[in-house]
Design a protein around this motif. Structure first.
Motif, PDB file in Angstrom:
ATOM      1  N   ILE A  14       0.831  -1.201   0.000  1.00  0.00           N
ATOM      2  CA  ILE A  14       0.000   0.000   0.000  1.00  0.00           C
ATOM      3  C   ILE A  14       0.865   1.250   0.000  1.00  0.00           C
ATOM      4  O   ILE A  14       0.555   2.231  -0.687  1.00  0.00           O
ATOM      5  CB  ILE A  14      -0.965  -0.010   1.199  1.00  0.00           C
ATOM      6  CG1 ILE A  14      -1.989  -1.134   1.042  1.00  0.00           C
ATOM      7  CG2 ILE A  14      -1.676   1.334   1.344  1.00  0.00           C
ATOM      8  CD1 ILE A  14      -2.867  -1.348   2.242  1.00  0.00           C
ATOM      9  N   LYS A  15       1.963   1.233   0.758  1.00  0.00           N
ATOM     10  CA  LYS A  15       2.857   2.390   0.805  1.00  0.00           C
ATOM     11  C   LYS A  15       3.456   2.698  -0.565  1.00  0.00           C
ATOM     12  O   LYS A  15       3.485   3.853  -0.994  1.00  0.00           O
ATOM     13  CB  LYS A  15       3.977   2.169   1.823  1.00  0.00           C
ATOM     14  CG  LYS A  15       3.519   2.243   3.252  1.00  0.00           C
ATOM     15  CD  LYS A  15       4.672   1.977   4.179  1.00  0.00           C
ATOM     16  CE  LYS A  15       4.223   1.919   5.614  1.00  0.00           C
ATOM     17  NZ  LYS A  15       5.321   1.622   6.536  1.00  0.00           N
ATOM     18  N   ILE A  19       2.687   6.102  -2.726  1.00  0.00           N
ATOM     19  CA  ILE A  19       3.751   7.024  -3.141  1.00  0.00           C
ATOM     20  C   ILE A  19       3.691   7.263  -4.651  1.00  0.00           C
ATOM     21  O   ILE A  19       3.786   8.402  -5.113  1.00  0.00           O
ATOM     22  CB  ILE A  19       5.127   6.493  -2.705  1.00  0.00           C
ATOM     23  CG1 ILE A  19       5.265   6.568  -1.186  1.00  0.00           C
ATOM     24  CG2 ILE A  19       6.258   7.279  -3.388  1.00  0.00           C
ATOM     25  CD1 ILE A  19       6.473   5.842  -0.636  1.00  0.00           C
ATOM     26  N   VAL A  20       3.504   6.197  -5.409  1.00  0.00           N
ATOM     27  CA  VAL A  20       3.427   6.326  -6.870  1.00  0.00           C
ATOM     28  C   VAL A  20       2.210   7.159  -7.275  1.00  0.00           C
ATOM     29  O   VAL A  20       2.312   8.060  -8.123  1.00  0.00           O
ATOM     30  CB  VAL A  20       3.402   4.930  -7.538  1.00  0.00           C
ATOM     31  CG1 VAL A  20       3.046   5.024  -9.008  1.00  0.00           C
ATOM     32  CG2 VAL A  20       4.735   4.232  -7.350  1.00  0.00           C
ATOM     33  N   LEU A  21       1.059   6.893  -6.673  1.00  0.00           N
ATOM     34  CA  LEU A  21      -0.155   7.606  -7.055  1.00  0.00           C
ATOM     35  C   LEU A  21      -0.120   9.081  -6.655  1.00  0.00           C
ATOM     36  O   LEU A  21      -0.552   9.945  -7.429  1.00  0.00           O
ATOM     37  CB  LEU A  21      -1.388   6.916  -6.460  1.00  0.00           C
ATOM     38  CG  LEU A  21      -1.745   5.569  -7.076  1.00  0.00           C
ATOM     39  CD1 LEU A  21      -2.936   4.946  -6.344  1.00  0.00           C
ATOM     40  CD2 LEU A  21      -2.043   5.705  -8.550  1.00  0.00           C
ATOM     41  N   GLY A  27       2.245  15.407 -10.398  1.00  0.00           N
ATOM     42  CA  GLY A  27       2.680  15.619 -11.777  1.00  0.00           C
ATOM     43  C   GLY A  27       1.521  15.992 -12.682  1.00  0.00           C
ATOM     44  O   GLY A  27       1.640  16.880 -13.537  1.00  0.00           O
ATOM     45  N   LEU A  28       0.381  15.330 -12.511  1.00  0.00           N
ATOM     46  CA  LEU A  28      -0.802  15.632 -13.310  1.00  0.00           C
ATOM     47  C   LEU A  28      -1.288  17.057 -13.049  1.00  0.00           C
ATOM     48  O   LEU A  28      -1.642  17.785 -13.987  1.00  0.00           O
ATOM     49  CB  LEU A  28      -1.907  14.624 -12.992  1.00  0.00           C
ATOM     50  CG  LEU A  28      -3.179  14.692 -13.820  1.00  0.00           C
ATOM     51  CD1 LEU A  28      -2.861  14.401 -15.283  1.00  0.00           C
ATOM     52  CD2 LEU A  28      -4.192  13.697 -13.289  1.00  0.00           C
ATOM     53  N   PHE A  87       3.009  11.328   1.727  1.00  0.00           N
ATOM     54  CA  PHE A  87       3.172  10.386   0.621  1.00  0.00           C
ATOM     55  C   PHE A  87       2.547   9.020   0.888  1.00  0.00           C
ATOM     56  O   PHE A  87       2.049   8.387  -0.038  1.00  0.00           O
ATOM     57  CB  PHE A  87       4.646  10.246   0.237  1.00  0.00           C
ATOM     58  CG  PHE A  87       5.138  11.393  -0.574  1.00  0.00           C
ATOM     59  CD1 PHE A  87       4.823  11.497  -1.916  1.00  0.00           C
ATOM     60  CD2 PHE A  87       5.888  12.395  -0.009  1.00  0.00           C
ATOM     61  CE1 PHE A  87       5.254  12.572  -2.680  1.00  0.00           C
ATOM     62  CE2 PHE A  87       6.332  13.472  -0.757  1.00  0.00           C
ATOM     63  CZ  PHE A  87       6.005  13.559  -2.093  1.00  0.00           C
ATOM     64  N   VAL A  88       2.545   8.546   2.124  1.00  0.00           N
ATOM     65  CA  VAL A  88       1.974   7.213   2.379  1.00  0.00           C
ATOM     66  C   VAL A  88       0.533   7.270   2.876  1.00  0.00           C
ATOM     67  O   VAL A  88      -0.154   6.253   2.881  1.00  0.00           O
ATOM     68  CB  VAL A  88       2.830   6.377   3.361  1.00  0.00           C
ATOM     69  CG1 VAL A  88       4.206   6.146   2.802  1.00  0.00           C
ATOM     70  CG2 VAL A  88       2.867   6.980   4.727  1.00  0.00           C
TER      71      VAL A  88
END
Length: 102
Positions: A14-15, A19-21, A27-28, A87-88
């Protein structure tokens, strides 16, 4: 399988996903700001995605503020833990408020 074993297995996954999302959402949003500033047309089909990412980033920001406020009481650095929690997400808050007397 008990709850602790599930938590230890699922929590890192999940972490990483979080972080990626969140990084992708930032960025989006930066791309959207760039497009608006340069009069570039953004497809209207992306509007629901923009609202979802704004909601997610806002929730993570609120969680980061809460973590920054409570981190000193748990002997953690406020800025560092707020960034981690941003982030998490909720897992950062759960770790902050987790009992230490195990």
């Amino acid at each position: 399988m008990n709850f602790q074993a599930i938590k230890q297995t699922i929590s890192p996954i999940i972490k990483v996903i979080s972080i990626v999302l969140i990084t992708s959402a930032i960025g989006l949003e930066l791309w959207n700001i760039y497009a608006i500033a340069n009069n570039i047309s953004v497809p209207s089909s992306l509007n629901p995605i923009f609202w979802i990412e704004r909601f997610a980033v806002s929730c993570h920001l609120v969680e980061a503020v809460i973590a920054a406020f409570y981190a000193p009481s748990k002997n953690k650095l406020p800025i560092q833990y707020a960034t981690y929690t941003f982030f998490v997400g909720t897992l950062g808050l759960l770790e902050l408020f987790e009992r230490q007397d195990k």
